[in-house]
Design a protein around this motif. Structure first.
Motif, PDB file in Angstrom:
ATOM      1  N   ALA A  30       0.724  -1.145  -0.014  1.00 41.69           N
ATOM      2  CA  ALA A  30      -0.008   0.082   0.042  1.00 41.69           C
ATOM      3  C   ALA A  30       0.956   1.366  -0.019  1.00 41.69           C
ATOM      4  CB  ALA A  30      -0.706   0.166   1.089  1.00 41.69           C
ATOM      5  N   HIS A  69      -2.325  -6.091  -5.667  1.00 41.84           N
ATOM      6  CA  HIS A  69      -1.869  -4.725  -4.386  1.00 41.84           C
ATOM      7  C   HIS A  69      -1.467  -3.649  -5.064  1.00 41.84           C
ATOM      8  CE1 HIS A  69      -3.401  -7.959  -1.458  1.00 41.84           C
ATOM      9  NE2 HIS A  69      -2.342  -8.941  -2.288  1.00 41.84           N
ATOM     10  N   TYR A  89      -0.615  -9.499   3.770  1.00 42.83           N
ATOM     11  CA  TYR A  89      -0.455  -9.795   2.539  1.00 42.83           C
ATOM     12  C   TYR A  89      -0.175 -11.302   2.394  1.00 42.83           C
ATOM     13  CZ  TYR A  89      -0.216  -4.696   1.658  1.00 42.83           C
ATOM     14  OH  TYR A  89      -0.490  -3.261   1.785  1.00 42.83           O
TER      15      TYR A  89
END
Ligand code: PLP
Length: 431
Positions: free
Chosen positions: A176, A206, A328
């Protein structure tokens, strides 16, 4: 021409099904169930007009294996499906994948912003080779600090580069944070996901735009082939920045990178090695599950040993990157990590010389377990103060944990540790 099979018309299957079937073609005229090795430089044209049509790209057929080959195309389609991308380019090595992926984007005068926690081969490429091409590179010392990325951004920055699971320190990238920064900077986020593979994480889901792999490692898995892959996520909006990326006006990233960079510089993958890659991909999830389970068991054993100062495995609860792993990496955090022995270089020498099941090798991602002393091998050319700064201590040992029985791997380390001097008891305070 072969045709790609999509069983009962569905668009997407589970990972285990895709790794066996995605991109497969059963149309070679003989009904071979396993993808054949099309070991041919070129492909025959039926006529004068046919050759012209092939060169125009009108009939979608094969021309010459430096540009495209039917065996390679099956492996490319399979990786595209596994990574949730739109296209894949196979090349001759992981090193070629990093080079070709970035030279598709960068030219002389451009700037690349990379995490400092990278494979040494990539760092050498950026420092020595890119410098000769007139491409500047800055390394972000702490890639978890957004202000450092922002502080090094230049008007000429054209790409951001990082690794998913850097080795040997396991300092997992925060998708992120880095993809958010790349979006804000208006440049693509290119990520080397060699140690993770799409089974552990799909970077494109992502925010990454392009994924590169050394397919020599876990993707192939059997340690019998050098290969590389570049997966285009199809996510970056090149058309928003025509001044920055004129090469993509009216042309996709993968089309330009395949035909202008890979085919001209020429580091193509042999169809034989693409075939070896396909054999490995079929069992990727099974192997990655076992690699991760074994690595966690070995890391827990090491963590409890008095001879060990620290264990850099993000799967351990106490690891500083464990919260990123939880966010993740639901399927585990892979096989490769380092641990530091209290006794420094001499202790590392003792353990490395004593192991019998682990192989002393500079490779990762083989089914066999491997052991290495980074300070005197992979990082020996690095300035000692920089090594120290990056946590590559004299007592650091790197493992690539294979798919053998975890109990046997631990027993091997245990008999090697038995050669170490008994660590001193901590002093008892009388206060
Ligand atoms: C993360 C990473 N990227 C790229 C490479 C280069 O791959 P290859 O050896 O296939 O050229 C390696 C090799 O160890 C690697 O670990």
């Amino acid at each position: 021409m072969t045709t790609t099979r999509r069983p009962y018309g569905r668009d997407e299957f589970g990972f285990d099904t895709e790794q066996v079937h995605a991109g497969e073609s059963i149309g070679d005229g003989y009904g071979a169930r396993v993808t054949p090795i099309h070991m041919s430089n070129g492909f025959v044209f039926d006529s004068f007009d046919h050759s012209e049509a092939r060169f125009r790209g009108d009939d979608g057929g094969w021309v010459y294996s430096r540009n495209a080959n039917p065996t390679n195309s099956v492996a490319e389609a399979r990786l595209t499906a596994l990574e949730h991308g739109v296209d894949t380019i196979l090349v001759g090595s992981g090193q070629a994948a990093v080079t070709v992926a970035l030279l598709g984007i960068l030219r002389a005068g451009d700037h690349l912003l990379a995490s400092s926690s990278l494979f040494e081969g990539s760092k050498g490429l950026f420092r020595e080779n890119f410098d000769r091409f007139g491409i500047d590179v800055d390394f972000v010392d702490d890639p978890h600090d957004l202000s450092q990325w922002r502080g090094l951004l230049r008007p000429t920055t054209r790409a951001v580069f990082a690794e998913t699971i850097p080795n040997p320190k396991n300092d997992l990238i925060d998708f992120a944070l880095v993809s958010g920064f790349a979006r804000e900077a208006g440049v693509p986020f290119v990520v080397d996901s060699t140690s993770a593979t799409p089974f552990l994480v799909r970077p494109i889901d992502h925010g990454a735009d392009i994924v590169v792999h050394s397919a020599s490692k876990f993707l192939t898995g059997h340690g019998a082939s050098i290969a590389g892959a570049i997966v285009d996520g199809g996510t970056f909006e090149w058309s928003r920045y025509p001044e920055k990326f004129p090469q993509f006006v009216g042309r996709s990233y993968s089309d330009f990178t395949r035909s202008v960079i890979a085919a001209r510089l020429g580091p193509v993958l042999s169809p034989f090695n693409a075939f070896l890659l396909l054999q490995g991909l079929e069992t990727l999830s099974l192997r990655m599950e076992r690699h991760s389970r074994n690595a966690l068991a070995v890391a827990r054993w090491l963590e409890a040993r008095p001879e060990v100062e620290s264990v850099d495995y993000a799967g351990l609860e106490a690891n500083p990157y464990h919260s990123i792993a939880e966010r993740y990496y639901p399927n585990g955090t892979g096989s490769v990590f380092g641990f530091t022995l209290v006794g420094g270089r001499e202790a590392a020498r003792t353990v490395i010389d004593a192991v019998e099941l682990f192989s002393r090798m500079t490779n990762i991602g083989d089914v066999r377990s491997m052991i290495l002393h980074p300070a005197t091998t992979s990082h020996s050319q690095v300035d000692p103060s920089a090594r120290e700064h990056n946590g590559i201590a004299e007592g650091l040992v790197r493992l690539s944990v294979g798919i053998e029985d975890a109990a046997d791997l631990i027993a091997d380390l245990d008999q090697a540790f038995a050669r170490l001097p008994v660590p001193a008891e901590p002093a008892v305070s009388l206060a």
